[in-house]
Design an enzyme around this catalytic site. Structure first.
Site, short mmCIF file in Angstrom:
data_model
loop_
_atom_site.label_atom_id
_atom_site.label_comp_id
_atom_site.label_asym_id
_atom_site.label_seq_id
_atom_site.Cartn_x
_atom_site.Cartn_y
_atom_site.Cartn_z
N ASN A 1 36.58 31.85 45.44
CA ASN A 1 37.25 32.60 44.37
C ASN A 1 37.47 31.66 43.19
OD1 ASN A 1 38.70 34.80 43.17
ND2 ASN A 1 40.62 33.78 43.72
N HIS B 1 40.29 31.19 40.18
CA HIS B 1 41.63 31.65 39.80
C HIS B 1 42.04 30.95 38.50
CE1 HIS B 1 45.67 33.19 40.22
NE2 HIS B 1 46.10 31.98 39.90
N SER C 1 40.82 27.07 38.69
CA SER C 1 40.53 26.45 39.99
C SER C 1 39.51 27.29 40.75
CB SER C 1 41.80 26.39 40.84
OG SER C 1 42.87 25.79 40.16
N ASP D 1 45.44 33.10 46.80
CA ASP D 1 45.18 32.01 45.84
C ASP D 1 45.61 30.66 46.42
OD1 ASP D 1 44.25 33.90 43.98
OD2 ASP D 1 46.27 34.24 43.23
C1 GRF Z 1 38.75 35.18 35.43
O1 GRF Z 1 39.57 34.55 34.50
C2 GRF Z 1 39.08 34.75 36.84
O2 GRF Z 1 39.66 33.49 36.92
C3 GRF Z 1 40.07 35.76 37.29
O3 GRF Z 1 39.72 36.95 36.67
C4 GRF Z 1 38.96 36.68 35.49
C5 GRF Z 1 37.69 37.44 35.62
O4 GRF Z 1 36.98 37.47 34.43
N1 GRF Z 1 40.10 35.82 38.72
P1 GRF Z 1 35.50 38.07 34.36
O5 GRF Z 1 35.57 39.48 34.92
O6 GRF Z 1 34.61 37.19 35.17
O7 GRF Z 1 35.16 38.06 32.89
#
Ligand code: GRF
Length: 212
Positions: free
Chosen positions: A107, A109, A136, A145
């Protein structure tokens, strides 16, 4: 060729970075499918030009989280992916789902974990007057997370920043580091052992890999 399945909820800019990394050979794999729990997720339209299947499953069609996640894993498993990549996938995962893909699911985050797990990370960084913020990439475990961090990227916070500007600055870093980490996983360089991330045969520190 190894296969990835990417799960998304929205814009899919990280998905775009992964598509391009695969096309450019930076990741030795292809994205077999992109799956969302929202049929209207913009990211699903990004696959139109690429040879990737776009699928959606509606949570309202299932009795609960476990039933939904069971259907989701049945769909994922049809593609026999080596890795499952959460790219802005905004749903809590059931314990069984996490266990099924342990060590194969990553993931990204938008905070410097363990700071700010959960939602509204940019808002919190601004409210706290942080001079630094970031993102991260981590293995997914049962703790929200909270899985072992593999790599972080830092960004400065400037006076006058708002949530949107900060989010874009963070995303620019995500687009660089996420494909890198996915590549490590697929190359067998990155593993999860006893809740610790290992890279090239060495355990990573709590903040993940950091090149000096
Ligand atoms: C990213 O900032 C990620 O860290 C978080 O959600 C956002 C997703 O953005 N989990 P995208 O859909 O990839 O533009």
């Amino acid at each position: 060729m190894k296969r990835l399945v990417v799960l998304i909820s929205g814009e899919g800019s990280n998905l775009q970075a992964l598509i391009e990394a695969c096309q450019q050979g930076k990741i030795a794999a292809r994205i077999a499918a992109v799956i969302s729990h929202r049929a209207d997720a913009y990211g699903l339209t990004r696959v139109a030009a690429a040879d990737i299947e776009a699928k959606s499953l509606n949570p309202a069609d299932f009795a609960g989280r476990e039933a939904f996640d069971l259907a989701l894993s049945a769909l994922i498993d049809r593609y026999r992916p080596e890795a499952i990549v959460l790219a802005g996938y905004m749903r809590i995962l059931s314990t069984a789902f996490v266990a099924r893909y342990a060590g194969r699911m990553l993931n990204v985050h938008p905070s410097l974990l363990p700071r700010y797990p959960g939602l509204h990370t940019h808002r919190q960084a601004l409210a706290n007057g942080d001079a630094e913020h970031g993102t991260s990439v981590h293995f997914v475990t049962d703790e929200l997370d909270g899985g072992p961090v593999v790599l972080q990227a830092r960004v400065p916070v400037f006076a006058g920043d708002d949530e949107q500007i900060l989010a874009q600055r963070v995303k620019a870093q995500e687009h660089a580091i996420y494909p890198l980490v996915v590549g490590w996983l697929l190359a067998g360089r990155l593993t999860l052992r006893d809740n610790v991330a290992w890279l090239d045969g060495a355990p990573l520190p709590a903040a993940g890999y950091a090149a000096d």
